[in-house]
Motif scaffolding. Structure first.
Motif, PDB file in Angstrom:
ATOM      1  N   ARG A 212     -16.181  -1.498   5.184  1.00 24.71           N
ATOM      2  CA  ARG A 212     -15.318  -0.489   4.553  1.00 24.71           C
ATOM      3  C   ARG A 212     -13.985  -0.405   5.286  1.00 24.71           C
ATOM      4  NH1 ARG A 212     -16.848   5.794   4.869  1.00 24.71           N
ATOM      5  NH2 ARG A 212     -16.441   5.290   7.050  1.00 24.71           N
ATOM      6  N   ALA A 213     -14.016  -0.396   6.617  1.00 22.79           N
ATOM      7  CA  ALA A 213     -12.781  -0.322   7.402  1.00 22.79           C
ATOM      8  C   ALA A 213     -11.934  -1.576   7.197  1.00 22.79           C
ATOM      9  CB  ALA A 213     -13.105  -0.130   8.883  1.00 22.79           C
ATOM     10  N   LYS A 214     -12.569  -2.739   7.149  1.00 22.51           N
ATOM     11  CA  LYS A 214     -11.818  -3.977   6.922  1.00 22.51           C
ATOM     12  C   LYS A 214     -11.111  -3.934   5.580  1.00 22.51           C
ATOM     13  CE  LYS A 214     -12.265  -9.006   6.626  1.00 22.51           C
ATOM     14  NZ  LYS A 214     -13.209 -10.142   6.614  1.00 22.51           N
ATOM     15  N   ARG A 215     -11.802  -3.477   4.533  1.00 19.34           N
ATOM     16  CA  ARG A 215     -11.172  -3.354   3.207  1.00 19.34           C
ATOM     17  C   ARG A 215     -10.001  -2.370   3.252  1.00 19.34           C
ATOM     18  NH1 ARG A 215     -16.409  -3.356   1.641  1.00 19.34           N
ATOM     19  NH2 ARG A 215     -16.427  -1.096   1.356  1.00 19.34           N
ATOM     20  N   PHE A 216     -10.182  -1.235   3.911  1.00 26.00           N
ATOM     21  CA  PHE A 216      -9.117  -0.239   3.996  1.00 26.00           C
ATOM     22  C   PHE A 216      -7.874  -0.828   4.657  1.00 26.00           C
ATOM     23  CE2 PHE A 216      -6.789   2.930   6.462  1.00 26.00           C
ATOM     24  CZ  PHE A 216      -6.460   3.845   5.474  1.00 26.00           C
ATOM     25  N   TYR A 217      -8.061  -1.485   5.792  1.00 20.26           N
ATOM     26  CA  TYR A 217      -6.905  -1.995   6.527  1.00 20.26           C
ATOM     27  C   TYR A 217      -6.280  -3.226   5.878  1.00 20.26           C
ATOM     28  CZ  TYR A 217      -7.540   1.448  10.161  1.00 20.26           C
ATOM     29  OH  TYR A 217      -7.609   2.644  10.842  1.00 20.26           O
TER      30      TYR A 217
ATOM     31  N   ALA B  44       9.735   2.494   1.372  1.00 26.34           N
ATOM     32  CA  ALA B  44       9.005   1.323   0.859  1.00 26.34           C
ATOM     33  C   ALA B  44       7.617   1.236   1.480  1.00 26.34           C
ATOM     34  CB  ALA B  44       9.799   0.052   1.130  1.00 26.34           C
ATOM     35  N   THR B  45       7.504   1.581   2.751  1.00 20.45           N
ATOM     36  CA  THR B  45       6.197   1.561   3.410  1.00 20.45           C
ATOM     37  C   THR B  45       5.264   2.580   2.772  1.00 20.45           C
ATOM     38  OG1 THR B  45       7.147   0.790   5.482  1.00 20.45           O
ATOM     39  CG2 THR B  45       5.013   1.891   5.617  1.00 20.45           C
ATOM     40  N   ARG B  46       5.778   3.769   2.507  1.00 19.71           N
ATOM     41  CA  ARG B  46       4.961   4.793   1.861  1.00 19.71           C
ATOM     42  C   ARG B  46       4.496   4.320   0.492  1.00 19.71           C
ATOM     43  NH1 ARG B  46       4.002   8.280  -1.642  1.00 19.71           N
ATOM     44  NH2 ARG B  46       2.893  10.189  -1.126  1.00 19.71           N
ATOM     45  N   GLU B  47       5.401   3.729  -0.268  1.00 19.33           N
ATOM     46  CA  GLU B  47       5.058   3.233  -1.604  1.00 19.33           C
ATOM     47  C   GLU B  47       3.991   2.148  -1.534  1.00 19.33           C
ATOM     48  OE1 GLU B  47       8.853   2.082  -3.235  1.00 19.33           O
ATOM     49  OE2 GLU B  47       9.469   4.174  -3.541  1.00 19.33           O
ATOM     50  N   ALA B  48       4.107   1.239  -0.571  1.00 23.59           N
ATOM     51  CA  ALA B  48       3.124   0.159  -0.431  1.00 23.59           C
ATOM     52  C   ALA B  48       1.751   0.716  -0.043  1.00 23.59           C
ATOM     53  CB  ALA B  48       3.601  -0.856   0.603  1.00 23.59           C
ATOM     54  N   LEU B  49       1.719   1.662   0.885  1.00 18.96           N
ATOM     55  CA  LEU B  49       0.442   2.266   1.284  1.00 18.96           C
ATOM     56  C   LEU B  49      -0.198   3.003   0.109  1.00 18.96           C
ATOM     57  CD1 LEU B  49       1.404   3.579   4.827  1.00 18.96           C
ATOM     58  CD2 LEU B  49      -0.248   1.753   4.325  1.00 18.96           C
ATOM     59  N   ALA B  50       0.588   3.795  -0.604  1.00 25.67           N
ATOM     60  CA  ALA B  50       0.058   4.536  -1.751  1.00 25.67           C
ATOM     61  C   ALA B  50      -0.441   3.568  -2.826  1.00 25.67           C
ATOM     62  CB  ALA B  50       1.128   5.468  -2.315  1.00 25.67           C
ATOM     63  N   ALA B  51       0.281   2.482  -3.056  1.00 31.84           N
ATOM     64  CA  ALA B  51      -0.142   1.487  -4.045  1.00 31.84           C
ATOM     65  C   ALA B  51      -1.453   0.830  -3.631  1.00 31.84           C
ATOM     66  CB  ALA B  51       0.944   0.429  -4.235  1.00 31.84           C
ATOM     67  N   GLY B  52      -1.710   0.755  -2.313  1.00 33.92           N
ATOM     68  CA  GLY B  52      -2.962   0.199  -1.814  1.00 33.92           C
ATOM     69  C   GLY B  52      -4.104   1.199  -1.822  1.00 33.92           C
ATOM     70  N   GLY B  53      -3.848   2.411  -2.316  1.00 37.05           N
ATOM     71  CA  GLY B  53      -4.906   3.420  -2.397  1.00 37.05           C
ATOM     72  C   GLY B  53      -5.039   4.286  -1.163  1.00 37.05           C
ATOM     73  N   VAL B  54      -4.098   4.189  -0.239  1.00 44.75           N
ATOM     74  CA  VAL B  54      -4.157   4.992   0.981  1.00 44.75           C
ATOM     75  C   VAL B  54      -3.644   6.401   0.681  1.00 44.75           C
ATOM     76  CG1 VAL B  54      -3.255   5.230   3.337  1.00 44.75           C
ATOM     77  CG2 VAL B  54      -3.856   2.964   2.450  1.00 44.75           C
ATOM     78  N   ASP B  55      -4.368   7.409   1.116  1.00 43.26           N
ATOM     79  CA  ASP B  55      -3.947   8.804   0.974  1.00 43.26           C
ATOM     80  C   ASP B  55      -2.911   9.069   2.067  1.00 43.26           C
ATOM     81  OD1 ASP B  55      -3.691  11.497   0.429  1.00 43.26           O
ATOM     82  OD2 ASP B  55      -5.652  12.043   1.252  1.00 43.26           O
TER      83      ASP B  55
END
Length: 143
Positions: A17-22, A86-97
């Motif tokens: 799960r952690a590997k998928r998240f990162y 751009a970093t925020r947008e990329a993280l949010a697009a990856g499903g990161v809260d």
């Protein structure tokens, strides 16, 4: 003496799960995922553009004389980006809260970008290890 910080150990409860998240959520590169000794699995992940990696492990005994921290007990880990929006947008697009971009103002944290070195965002992994991203004015190689 010269010392370089190259690996930070993170305690997580579920390696996959952690590997998928990162990798999928945060865009980290998976450098290593293997059983290095019977029952000991290590995953090493590197943030894009970084020379420092994070290591996740299962079955690894505590180092001599050191306590074994619990999952989710790493806080204050900090990354830098030259484009926090751009970093925020990329993280949010990856499903990161991920938090809104914030800055430290006269009465504490306020939403929006601040001046140089004063724009941040915050997120945590599924175990609660917490991260800060700070906007830097230039890439590390130019500072």
């Amino acid at each position: 003496m010269e010392l370089t910080l190259e690996v930070v150990n993170l305690q997580v409860s579920d390696l996959d799960r952690a590997k998928r998240f990162y990798t999928e959520g945060c865009g980290f590169r998976a450098d290593l995922d293997q059983e290095v000794a019977p029952g000991v699995r290590i995953i090493q992940l590197t943030p894009p553009g970084s020379r420092c990696s994070v290591a996740l492990a299962a079955g690894l005994p505590a180092a001599p004389g050191m306590p074994k921290p619990a999952p989710g007990t790493s806080h204050g880990l900090q990354l830098c980006s030259t484009d926090i929006t751009a970093t925020r947008e990329a993280l949010a697009a990856g499903g990161v809260d991920v938090s809104a971009v914030m800055h430290l103002g006269e009465s504490g944290w306020a939403e929006g970008k601040g001046g140089e070195w004063n724009s941040f965002l915050f997120f945590a992994d599924p175990d609660g290890n917490s991260w800060t991203v700070q906007e830097a004015p230039a890439p590390l190689s130019e500072r």
